[in-house]
Design a protein around this motif. Sequence first.
Motif, PDB file in Angstrom:
ATOM      1  N   ASP A  23      -0.843  -8.069 -20.771  1.00 61.01           N
ATOM      2  CA  ASP A  23      -1.785  -7.704 -22.137  1.00 61.01           C
ATOM      3  C   ASP A  23      -2.218  -5.828 -22.014  1.00 61.01           C
ATOM      4  OD1 ASP A  23      -1.090 -10.237 -21.930  1.00 61.01           O
ATOM      5  OD2 ASP A  23      -3.011 -11.068 -21.417  1.00 61.01           O
ATOM      6  N   SER A  24      -1.418  -5.640 -21.121  1.00 63.91           N
ATOM      7  CA  SER A  24      -1.774  -3.637 -20.968  1.00 63.91           C
ATOM      8  C   SER A  24      -1.101  -2.675 -22.216  1.00 63.91           C
ATOM      9  CB  SER A  24      -1.865  -2.978 -20.004  1.00 63.91           C
ATOM     10  OG  SER A  24      -1.676  -1.984 -19.783  1.00 63.91           O
ATOM     11  N   ALA A  25      -1.230  -2.219 -22.738  1.00 63.47           N
ATOM     12  CA  ALA A  25      -0.346  -1.495 -23.492  1.00 63.47           C
ATOM     13  C   ALA A  25       0.334  -0.513 -23.003  1.00 63.47           C
ATOM     14  CB  ALA A  25      -1.438  -0.195 -24.453  1.00 63.47           C
ATOM     15  N   THR A  26       0.496  -0.208 -21.639  1.00 65.01           N
ATOM     16  CA  THR A  26       0.522   0.398 -20.643  1.00 65.01           C
ATOM     17  C   THR A  26       1.443   0.041 -19.431  1.00 65.01           C
ATOM     18  OG1 THR A  26      -1.437   1.115 -19.550  1.00 65.01           O
ATOM     19  CG2 THR A  26      -0.594   2.902 -21.199  1.00 65.01           C
ATOM     20  N   PHE A  27       1.501  -1.083 -19.716  1.00 66.52           N
ATOM     21  CA  PHE A  27       2.291  -2.206 -18.756  1.00 66.52           C
ATOM     22  C   PHE A  27       3.430  -1.388 -18.684  1.00 66.52           C
ATOM     23  CE2 PHE A  27       5.108  -6.158 -18.220  1.00 66.52           C
ATOM     24  CZ  PHE A  27       5.387  -6.422 -16.761  1.00 66.52           C
ATOM     25  N   GLY A  28       4.433  -1.687 -17.891  1.00 64.80           N
ATOM     26  CA  GLY A  28       4.954  -0.658 -16.847  1.00 64.80           C
ATOM     27  C   GLY A  28       5.116   0.676 -17.361  1.00 64.80           C
ATOM     28  N   GLN A  29       4.259   1.257 -16.990  1.00 66.75           N
ATOM     29  CA  GLN A  29       3.739   2.657 -16.816  1.00 66.75           C
ATOM     30  C   GLN A  29       3.271   3.150 -15.622  1.00 66.75           C
ATOM     31  OE1 GLN A  29       2.798   5.269 -20.046  1.00 66.75           O
ATOM     32  NE2 GLN A  29       3.266   3.236 -21.730  1.00 66.75           N
ATOM     33  N   TRP A  30       4.034   4.157 -15.216  1.00 67.28           N
ATOM     34  CA  TRP A  30       3.789   4.831 -13.845  1.00 67.28           C
ATOM     35  C   TRP A  30       2.696   5.823 -13.780  1.00 67.28           C
ATOM     36  CZ3 TRP A  30       5.720   9.218 -11.762  1.00 67.28           C
ATOM     37  CH2 TRP A  30       6.969   9.105 -12.432  1.00 67.28           C
ATOM     38  N   VAL A  31       1.841   6.706 -12.382  1.00 68.36           N
ATOM     39  CA  VAL A  31       1.970   7.714 -12.468  1.00 68.36           C
ATOM     40  C   VAL A  31       2.152   7.663 -11.310  1.00 68.36           C
ATOM     41  CG1 VAL A  31      -0.638   8.710 -12.270  1.00 68.36           C
ATOM     42  CG2 VAL A  31      -0.379   7.374 -14.529  1.00 68.36           C
ATOM     43  N   GLY A  32       2.326   8.862 -10.595  1.00 59.45           N
ATOM     44  CA  GLY A  32       2.445   9.759  -9.625  1.00 59.45           C
ATOM     45  C   GLY A  32       1.639  10.616  -9.301  1.00 59.45           C
ATOM     46  N   VAL A  33       1.487  10.959  -7.799  1.00 59.58           N
ATOM     47  CA  VAL A  33       0.680  12.031  -7.571  1.00 59.58           C
ATOM     48  C   VAL A  33       0.753  12.484  -6.088  1.00 59.58           C
ATOM     49  CG1 VAL A  33      -1.141  11.015  -6.651  1.00 59.58           C
ATOM     50  CG2 VAL A  33      -1.599  12.765  -7.324  1.00 59.58           C
ATOM     51  N   GLU A  34       0.764  13.427  -5.223  1.00 62.90           N
ATOM     52  CA  GLU A  34       1.389  13.898  -4.118  1.00 62.90           C
ATOM     53  C   GLU A  34      -0.133  14.010  -3.166  1.00 62.90           C
ATOM     54  OE1 GLU A  34       2.709  18.321  -2.355  1.00 62.90           O
ATOM     55  OE2 GLU A  34       4.239  16.696  -3.198  1.00 62.90           O
ATOM     56  N   LEU A  35      -0.648  13.862  -2.293  1.00 56.37           N
ATOM     57  CA  LEU A  35      -1.140  13.107  -1.655  1.00 56.37           C
ATOM     58  C   LEU A  35      -1.059  14.123  -0.380  1.00 56.37           C
ATOM     59  CD1 LEU A  35      -2.249  10.319  -2.280  1.00 56.37           C
ATOM     60  CD2 LEU A  35      -3.122  11.966  -3.707  1.00 56.37           C
ATOM     61  N   THR A  36      -1.863  14.595  -0.086  1.00 54.54           N
ATOM     62  CA  THR A  36      -1.424  15.221   1.419  1.00 54.54           C
ATOM     63  C   THR A  36      -2.449  16.307   2.039  1.00 54.54           C
ATOM     64  OG1 THR A  36      -1.818  18.157   0.767  1.00 54.54           O
ATOM     65  CG2 THR A  36       0.765  17.448   0.574  1.00 54.54           C
ATOM     66  N   GLY A  37      -2.432  16.002   3.579  1.00 55.73           N
ATOM     67  CA  GLY A  37      -3.713  16.165   4.127  1.00 55.73           C
ATOM     68  C   GLY A  37      -4.153  18.053   4.384  1.00 55.73           C
ATOM     69  N   GLU A  38      -3.296  18.715   2.993  1.00 57.13           N
ATOM     70  CA  GLU A  38      -4.247  19.553   2.952  1.00 57.13           C
ATOM     71  C   GLU A  38      -5.163  19.775   1.572  1.00 57.13           C
ATOM     72  OE1 GLU A  38      -0.751  19.479   4.300  1.00 57.13           O
ATOM     73  OE2 GLU A  38      -1.445  19.893   6.212  1.00 57.13           O
ATOM     74  N   ASN A  39      -4.234  19.080   0.372  1.00 53.30           N
ATOM     75  CA  ASN A  39      -4.859  18.832  -0.926  1.00 53.30           C
ATOM     76  C   ASN A  39      -6.046  17.517  -0.574  1.00 53.30           C
ATOM     77  OD1 ASN A  39      -3.744  16.492  -1.747  1.00 53.30           O
ATOM     78  ND2 ASN A  39      -2.935  17.085  -2.147  1.00 53.30           N
ATOM     79  N   HIS A  40      -6.309  16.649   0.432  1.00 46.54           N
ATOM     80  CA  HIS A  40      -7.750  15.764   0.113  1.00 46.54           C
ATOM     81  C   HIS A  40      -7.646  15.062  -1.381  1.00 46.54           C
ATOM     82  CE1 HIS A  40      -8.966  18.086   4.087  1.00 46.54           C
ATOM     83  NE2 HIS A  40      -8.222  19.303   3.000  1.00 46.54           N
ATOM     84  N   LYS A  41      -6.393  15.168  -2.060  1.00 47.62           N
ATOM     85  CA  LYS A  41      -6.536  14.245  -2.713  1.00 47.62           C
ATOM     86  C   LYS A  41      -6.465  12.399  -2.947  1.00 47.62           C
ATOM     87  CE  LYS A  41      -4.833  17.323  -6.223  1.00 47.62           C
ATOM     88  NZ  LYS A  41      -3.208  17.235  -6.964  1.00 47.62           N
ATOM     89  N   GLN A  42      -7.911  12.084  -3.478  1.00 51.51           N
ATOM     90  CA  GLN A  42      -7.578  10.584  -3.514  1.00 51.51           C
ATOM     91  C   GLN A  42      -7.784  10.190  -4.945  1.00 51.51           C
ATOM     92  OE1 GLN A  42     -10.880   9.268  -0.905  1.00 51.51           O
ATOM     93  NE2 GLN A  42     -11.196  11.262  -0.250  1.00 51.51           N
ATOM     94  N   PHE A  43      -6.219   8.981  -4.201  1.00 52.95           N
ATOM     95  CA  PHE A  43      -6.341   7.884  -5.587  1.00 52.95           C
ATOM     96  C   PHE A  43      -6.571   6.519  -5.716  1.00 52.95           C
ATOM     97  CE2 PHE A  43      -1.550   7.240  -7.967  1.00 52.95           C
ATOM     98  CZ  PHE A  43      -2.022   6.667  -9.164  1.00 52.95           C
ATOM     99  N   TRP A  44      -7.461   6.431  -6.536  1.00 50.62           N
ATOM    100  CA  TRP A  44      -8.013   5.410  -7.402  1.00 50.62           C
ATOM    101  C   TRP A  44      -7.062   4.045  -7.800  1.00 50.62           C
ATOM    102  CZ3 TRP A  44     -10.274   0.601  -5.968  1.00 50.62           C
ATOM    103  CH2 TRP A  44     -11.025  -0.249  -6.844  1.00 50.62           C
ATOM    104  N   ILE A  45      -6.648   3.336  -6.908  1.00 55.32           N
ATOM    105  CA  ILE A  45      -5.365   2.188  -7.877  1.00 55.32           C
ATOM    106  C   ILE A  45      -6.754   1.103  -8.222  1.00 55.32           C
ATOM    107  CG2 ILE A  45      -3.454   0.841  -7.668  1.00 55.32           C
ATOM    108  CD1 ILE A  45      -2.549   3.081  -5.825  1.00 55.32           C
ATOM    109  N   PRO A  46      -7.014   0.258  -8.853  1.00 54.44           N
ATOM    110  CA  PRO A  46      -7.543  -0.806  -9.264  1.00 54.44           C
ATOM    111  C   PRO A  46      -6.413  -1.777  -8.630  1.00 54.44           C
ATOM    112  CG  PRO A  46      -7.334   0.158 -11.291  1.00 54.44           C
ATOM    113  CD  PRO A  46      -7.109   1.302 -10.729  1.00 54.44           C
ATOM    114  N   ALA A  47      -7.102  -3.333  -8.874  1.00 57.22           N
ATOM    115  CA  ALA A  47      -6.147  -4.455  -8.987  1.00 57.22           C
ATOM    116  C   ALA A  47      -5.333  -3.915 -10.211  1.00 57.22           C
ATOM    117  CB  ALA A  47      -7.347  -5.743  -8.702  1.00 57.22           C
ATOM    118  N   GLY A  48      -4.338  -4.884  -9.690  1.00 56.22           N
ATOM    119  CA  GLY A  48      -3.352  -5.162 -11.556  1.00 56.22           C
ATOM    120  C   GLY A  48      -2.439  -3.791 -11.413  1.00 56.22           C
TER     121      GLY A  48
END
Length: 191
Positions: free
Chosen positions: A95-120
């Motif tokens: 029922d999401s307006a963004t069903f089937g869409q994706w987001v990508g991010v480069e995660l590295t040991g150097e950039n320390h970024k984290q990605f929060w991915i909720p259920a669903g």
Amino acid sequence: MNIVETKIKGLLILEPRVFGDDRGWFMESFNQQVFEKALIDRGLDVPKFVQDNHSYSQKGVLRGLHYQLDPHAQGKLVRVVQGRAWDVAVDIRKDSATFGQWVGVELTGENHKQFWIPAGFAHGFIALEGNTQFLYKTTNYYSKECERSIIWNDKDINIDWPISEDLNLKLTDKDQFALSLDQATNNNDVF
């Protein structure tokens, strides 16, 4: 901590403050109060983490797109502590307006970024370097009965995986022969 909102509501990139000098560096990798405030400020549910996982992948390993159905649906806070990976989340909420869409991010040991991915959301990544190590905080325990996968190269989702000739993809049979998003939807195996 800097919080970056993505094109899909609920998916957040967390950029911790890193303090470094000639001796090395220090960062606060997780702070419950800061995380809760970031979610509450955006009108998002605050999860309770119950399990931490650590995975190791060789260069070219592609894992995903994985998820668990209710009652064991999982939210994941992921980060790479060594190596480099392209990490992806796909909205599989019918029922999401963004069903089937994706987001990508480069995660590295150097950039320390984290990605929060909720259920669903379905989650996957490709290791872009050898000895790529992920840490996951999850909001529910693993359940084999609730585990599902969507094929990583689904034409309808059309993820732009950074695959080069020198990558030599490595997939499990489960990931290589997973269902398409359309098949999963027809089987009621989405949210």
